[in-house]
Design a protein around this motif. Structure first.
Motif, short mmCIF file in Angstrom:
data_model
loop_
_atom_site.label_atom_id
_atom_site.label_comp_id
_atom_site.label_asym_id
_atom_site.label_seq_id
_atom_site.Cartn_x
_atom_site.Cartn_y
_atom_site.Cartn_z
N LEU A 77 0.82 -1.21 0.00
CA LEU A 77 0.00 0.00 0.00
C LEU A 77 0.86 1.26 0.00
O LEU A 77 0.55 2.24 -0.70
N GLU A 78 1.94 1.24 0.79
CA GLU A 78 2.83 2.41 0.84
C GLU A 78 3.42 2.69 -0.54
O GLU A 78 3.51 3.84 -0.97
N HIS A 79 3.83 1.64 -1.23
CA HIS A 79 4.38 1.82 -2.57
C HIS A 79 3.30 2.32 -3.52
O HIS A 79 3.55 3.20 -4.37
N ALA A 80 2.08 1.79 -3.38
CA ALA A 80 0.99 2.20 -4.26
C ALA A 80 0.68 3.69 -4.11
O ALA A 80 0.32 4.36 -5.08
N LYS A 81 0.84 4.21 -2.90
CA LYS A 81 0.58 5.63 -2.67
C LYS A 81 1.48 6.51 -3.51
O LYS A 81 1.10 7.61 -3.92
N THR A 82 2.69 6.06 -3.75
CA THR A 82 3.67 6.88 -4.48
C THR A 82 3.32 7.03 -5.95
O THR A 82 3.88 7.89 -6.63
N THR A 83 2.42 6.18 -6.45
CA THR A 83 2.06 6.26 -7.87
C THR A 83 1.14 7.43 -8.16
O THR A 83 1.02 7.86 -9.31
N ASN A 84 0.47 7.94 -7.10
CA ASN A 84 -0.50 9.03 -7.27
C ASN A 84 -1.51 8.74 -8.37
O ASN A 84 -1.90 9.63 -9.13
N SER A 85 -1.90 7.48 -8.48
CA SER A 85 -2.88 7.08 -9.49
C SER A 85 -3.94 6.23 -8.83
O SER A 85 -3.84 5.84 -7.67
N GLN A 86 -4.96 5.94 -9.59
CA GLN A 86 -6.01 5.03 -9.13
C GLN A 86 -5.41 3.63 -8.94
O GLN A 86 -4.70 3.13 -9.80
N VAL A 87 -5.69 3.01 -7.78
CA VAL A 87 -5.11 1.70 -7.47
C VAL A 87 -6.23 0.69 -7.22
O VAL A 87 -7.05 0.88 -6.31
N PHE A 88 -6.25 -0.37 -8.00
CA PHE A 88 -7.18 -1.47 -7.78
C PHE A 88 -6.48 -2.50 -6.89
O PHE A 88 -5.43 -3.03 -7.25
N VAL A 89 -7.06 -2.74 -5.72
CA VAL A 89 -6.51 -3.73 -4.79
C VAL A 89 -7.29 -5.03 -5.00
O VAL A 89 -8.51 -5.07 -4.80
#
Length: 245
Positions: free
Chosen positions: A177-189
């Motif tokens: 999740l922390e890495h996903a935050k850095t993308t600043n994009s929509q994230v499908f979990v």
């Protein structure tokens, strides 16, 4: 007489146990054998030994042991064979066939595709996906999960598909999740779980909190009931029964 014994994982959450049993009940209609029983690896009854004994009481001479599990790790490689060895000693006249878990299969990617579509949210060109596995110390799990991530990337228009784990492997769910935050994009979990349970509920709570303070996280449903999932399980049963001692 041939029997089929479905081995589900088990859960402390009654809803998860009920979902597993209901799914197996639907699958039974796809298989032409009169003796079909359900049991659990842990946290619920009947146990594997109880399930085997019930099959034998109903007249089984051959029992196909079918793990209703997603991937091959310790449960499939060690725990289930150990239980079968115990039963074989008690019932030497019975022939046991141990099937494979559902495994890496194209039809399971179709299930994931449907779960993403069922959110009602369109995947954008910059959208990323976080595939979340249960986790295991078995290195084969990481290999299989990475392969599944690659298959998702080929089937769905995600910019990137990353993998993380809820337990016993890295990166952890929190790290993912922390890495996903850095993308600043929509994230499908995407939870790579068969049914609901404590792990799914913890994920739901974490995503709910994140969406209050950060970019859009979209949690898909677990795999659950799906015709393609039933078809893969049917394939595993046919495969197992063809492997007779």
């Amino acid at each position: 007489m041939q029997a089929v014994l479905y081995i589900c994982h088990g859960s402390r959450v009654k809803e998860g146990r009920d979902q597993a049993v209901a799914f197996v009940e639907k699958c039974k209609s796809d298989i032409p054998y009169p003796i079909q029983e359900t049991c659990f690896l842990e946290l619920a009854e009947p146990t594997i030994q109880q399930g085997i004994e019930l099959c034998i009481q109903k007249g089984a001479t051959d029992i196909a042991i079918i793990p209703v599990l997603l991937l091959a790790a310790t449960h499939a490689k060690k725990d289930i064979p150990k239980e079968v060895d115990i039963a074989q000693t008690k019932f030497p006249e019975v022939v046991f066939q141990i099937g494979r878990p559902l495994g890496v299969h194209e039809k399971l990617i179709s299930v994931i595709s449907d779960r993403v579509r069922n959110t009602g949210i369109m995947v954008k060109a910059e959208s990323t996906a976080l595939l979340v596995g249960r986790g295991s110390s078995d290195p084969d799990i990481k290999r299989d999960m990475e392969q599944i991530a690659e298959m998702i990337k080929l089937k769905l228009p995600f910019n990137k598909v990353s993998v993380c784990y809820l337990a016993a492997a890295n990166p952890t769910f929190e790290e993912g999740l922390e890495h996903a935050k850095t993308t600043n994009s929509q994230v499908f979990v995407i939870p790579y779980l068969l049914f609901t349970g404590i792990l799914m509920r913890e994920m739901e709570e974490e995503i709910r909190k994140l969406n209050q303070i950060h970019q859009e996280f979209v949690l898909t449903d677990y795999l659950g009931y799906h015709a393609d999932l039933r078809e893969v399980l049917r394939e595993r049963i046919i495969e197992a029964i063809g492997i007779k001692a």
